[in-house]
Design a protein around this motif. Structure first.
Motif, short mmCIF file in Angstrom:
data_model
loop_
_atom_site.label_atom_id
_atom_site.label_comp_id
_atom_site.label_asym_id
_atom_site.label_seq_id
_atom_site.Cartn_x
_atom_site.Cartn_y
_atom_site.Cartn_z
N SER A 18 64.44 40.36 68.91
CA SER A 18 64.19 38.74 68.43
C SER A 18 62.92 37.98 68.56
O SER A 18 62.57 37.75 70.06
N SER A 20 62.39 34.78 67.80
CA SER A 20 62.89 33.50 68.01
C SER A 20 62.58 33.20 69.02
O SER A 20 62.06 31.93 68.74
N THR A 48 57.69 37.14 61.06
CA THR A 48 58.84 35.85 60.87
C THR A 48 59.46 37.59 60.23
O THR A 48 60.77 37.18 60.44
N THR A 49 59.34 38.19 60.12
CA THR A 49 59.91 39.02 59.46
C THR A 49 61.70 39.69 60.98
O THR A 49 62.02 39.79 60.54
N HIS A 50 60.90 39.27 62.42
CA HIS A 50 61.70 39.51 63.49
C HIS A 50 61.82 38.32 63.85
O HIS A 50 62.44 38.11 64.83
N GLY A 51 62.07 36.84 62.91
CA GLY A 51 62.95 35.94 63.42
C GLY A 51 61.87 35.22 64.23
O GLY A 51 62.51 34.11 64.72
N ALA A 52 60.61 35.41 64.55
CA ALA A 52 59.25 34.26 64.80
C ALA A 52 59.44 33.07 63.64
O ALA A 52 59.17 33.22 62.35
N HIS A 53 59.33 31.58 64.13
CA HIS A 53 59.26 30.48 62.94
C HIS A 53 57.35 30.27 62.76
O HIS A 53 57.54 30.57 63.60
N ILE A 153 56.06 41.20 70.10
CA ILE A 153 57.51 40.86 70.67
C ILE A 153 58.59 41.68 71.63
O ILE A 153 58.35 41.07 72.57
#
Length: 161
Positions: A18, A20, A48-53, A153
């Protein structure tokens, strides 16, 4: 050719961490914008698809691929960033300029990563012609920007352990 039968955007064979908890920088070359624009879109969307804001992604533009090193160094002055993605495209011309630029960028990105002890990802296409670049910027071979984002990531997660 390594990517002849590979899609650079296919990560179905692995589990991606993730994004995020992490903050990312992206430095993108304005030269060859018809290629680097889609690379940037691919990287941003993958993060963003993998959770980054969205607010955890800082993007800067530099004139050309040679300046990616300086841009990455500038971004890493922000010590809250966990990884930086360098996106560019160098297309072979009639002179040795291609060789010098590619070598300088590769060595420079490595140097910045070691200097800051942070992952700095090489998302630079080094192709023989424009079509090869387009094929790797959202074309038939996927998107190197996506690959660079997934690498960022994974490396941010690895660095956090």
């Amino acid at each position: 050719m390594a990517t002849q039968n590979k899609n650079l955007s296919d990560f179905s064979h692995m589990e991606v961490a993730s994004a995020s908890p992490y903050r990312f920088g992206i430095v993108v070359s304005q030269w060859n914008a018809e290629v680097t624009g889609p690379l940037l879109e691919g990287a941003f969307d993958a993060l963003t698809t993998h959770g980054a804001h969205e607010h955890a992604i800082k993007i800067i533009q530099v004139p050309g691929s040679y300046e990616l090193t300086s841009g990455a160094d500038m971004l890493l002055r922000d010590t809250s960033l966990d990884a930086v993605i360098c996106l560019g495209c160098v297309i072979q011309g009639e002179t040795k300029h291609f060789d010098y630029i590619c070598s300088a960028v590769a060595h420079g990105i490595t140097h910045v990563a070691l200097k800051h002890n942070k992952p700095v990802i090489f998302g630079v296409l080094t192709t023989d012609n424009l079509q090869q670049a387009l094929d790797r910027a959202g074309g038939r071979h996927g998107n190197k920007g996506v690959e660079a984002a997934i690498t960022a990531i994974q490396m941010a997660a690895l660095s956090a352990t």
